[in-house]
Scaffold this active site. Sequence first.
Site, PDB file in Angstrom:
ATOM      1  N   GLN A 249       0.795  -0.988   0.092  1.00 22.83           N
ATOM      2  CA  GLN A 249       0.063   0.313   0.208  1.00 22.83           C
ATOM      3  C   GLN A 249       0.765   1.138   0.124  1.00 22.83           C
ATOM      4  OE1 GLN A 249      -1.936  -1.374   3.296  1.00 22.83           O
ATOM      5  NE2 GLN A 249      -3.976  -1.329   2.448  1.00 22.83           N
TER       6      GLN A 249
ATOM      7  N   HIS B 287      -1.082   7.228   7.776  1.00 17.87           N
ATOM      8  CA  HIS B 287      -1.288   7.577   8.319  1.00 17.87           C
ATOM      9  C   HIS B 287      -1.439   9.072   9.073  1.00 17.87           C
ATOM     10  CE1 HIS B 287      -1.989   3.620   7.600  1.00 17.87           C
ATOM     11  NE2 HIS B 287      -2.957   3.773   8.644  1.00 17.87           N
TER      12      HIS B 287
ATOM     13  N   ASP C 146       0.503   3.847   1.548  1.00 19.63           N
ATOM     14  CA  ASP C 146      -0.010   3.988   3.308  1.00 19.63           C
ATOM     15  C   ASP C 146       0.716   4.938   3.572  1.00 19.63           C
ATOM     16  OD1 ASP C 146      -1.887   3.880   4.113  1.00 19.63           O
ATOM     17  OD2 ASP C 146      -1.079   1.808   5.018  1.00 19.63           O
TER      18      ASP C 146
END
Length: 647
Positions: free
Chosen positions: A390, A394, A392
């Site tokens: 991913q 956060h 990714d």
Amino acid sequence: MIAQDEQIRVTLPDGSVRQYPKGSTGLDIATQISEGLARNVLAAKVNGVVQDATRPIDEDANVQLLTWNDSEGKATFWHSSAHLLAEALEALYPGVKFGIGPAIETGFYYDVDLNGQAFSQEDFKKVEDKMLELARQKQQYIRKPMSKADAIAYFEEKGDPYKLDLLDGLADGTITFYSQGDFTDLCRGPHIPNTGFIKAAKIMNVAGAYWRGNEKNKQLTRIYAVTYPKQKELDDYLYLLEEAKKRDHRKLGKELELFAFSEKVGQGLPLWLPKGTMLRERLENFLRKAQIRAGYSPVVTPHIGSKQLYVTSGHWEKYGEDSFQPIRTPDPNEEFLLKPMNCPHHCEIYKTKPRSYRDLPLRLAEFGTVYRYEQSGELHGLTRVRGFTQDDAHIFCRPDQVKDEFMKVIDLVLYVFRSLGFTDYSAQVSLRDPENKTKYIGSDDLWEKAEAAIIESAAEKGLPTVTELGEAAFYGPKLDFMVRDALGRKWQLGTIQVDYNLPNRFELEYIGADNQKHRPVMIHRAPFGSMERFIAILIENSAGNFPLWLSPDQIAILPISEKYEDYANELFFNLQEQDIRGFVDLRDEKIGRKIRDAEVNKVPFMLIVGEKEAADGKVSVRRKGQGDLGSMGIDEFVQLFQAEVNV
Ligand SMILES: [Zn+2]
Ligand SMILES: [Zn+2]
């Protein structure tokens, strides 16, 4: 004059209410609205239930008239076409018996017992012609409720064991027949008004299918077909299918030597070959750079985590059973899980030190490889795999920062899309079900703020959106990106997801300006979704003709004969120094063959060198898709090249 009690009130989707005589049909209502609509109405959705447009409506109702543009209208059209297919088969194949004939996503099929008669590709045209001949008769689909006894008697007489088997499971009083022309079928409907709507038909495929999916039963012939209300639409569909086949990323991935699968390594676990790895690293670097500019901090976390990590995150309880099972160690008290997502690891990074409101937002980014167990039947090339990376990140932020962070993520995602040639994109905003607020965690106040933040930031960024109520996860609202590719197909890409759950579960905190402890909001975001999926889409969108900056090989130097090898090699080293990558084709092949092979391998630039080029220190340039660009000096070529890379 019609008495008041003979009228019904019909509420249309736009909220308008009209009165019609009791027993009016969807078609009647359409006719009153416009002739054009009446010509296009395929079915009616009455109080949420799709029914025949020709069926009387006897009480006040919400009515939606369904056309080809509604998925339920299309499904009705295709299922009705299955009856037409059956009628054609019955006319052409005496003694044929019928199983079931549902609509599917791309048309419909009918499972038939051809009574020992052969059916193959050569027979398709004959059946298509018969279907259209029958369609032109504009036969009405006529609904008839039947008692179970009469229905059984009918199919006993006809000698159709499959329909008798189906009848066995039906309760008396619920059984209906539908007839069009000379053909009668057991069916609960609904159907289109008449066969005249069907203007184009194509048998796509035949396959074997056991009756009721049970291999102990007889194998029937499953005939897949598709129909359209216009011949042009069928032609367009068939063209797209052909194009899609040519662009299939599984096919091109193999031809271009980008990735491979090995049974021995395991299903759904892609192996990235050198050229694919180069491509992928370039994409990662591109995104990494953009993310660092946007204030992200890269992190790296392991591919496994202790089971306790996922007990805390809740993943174990929710997905544990259907996932890869825990990894044991010689220590009986230890268990690890393959990482299904990066979020829990990132929460633990957040917790490595106390955070103050001034530290937020904290944006942690990782190209994190995760493993999810997918049923082997669900696996598909790079788009459904068991191990993927991913893009990714956060974002941990204060509730008042959610909107600003959303805006920044949207900016980043749109920058990425535009850089890669995706100009047709949209998004879905998934909100809470306002009728059922209790199933969501997080306070009303937080939800309202976050939902408003998503809607406002999408609007301010000019992102076309559709909003779906009740589609939010239980832990927060989200925004999903969709792109339309060169063939008009829609692909779902990355997500921006607000999360109130994990910060609770991991007890994340920051010290606010008020010196009190507060809980941060977590935002998950992955613009590509996964590198694997994104590269699959990139391959299918570009048909393997990647933008020059991404192409695994940017140039192929093609010497006309071995006499010019030295010049070709020298040229190659020279261009390599200028960050241009590719190869010299030193095979003992004719130049025509070398050019053809470079074309097939989708190499953007071919540099042909022979006697004249070697003598003058020049190259003959061919650009894929453009043809011969003529002879030029090396510097001139490099300029041309750089200009394209830097668009
Ligand atoms: Zn039917
Ligand atoms: Zn996450």
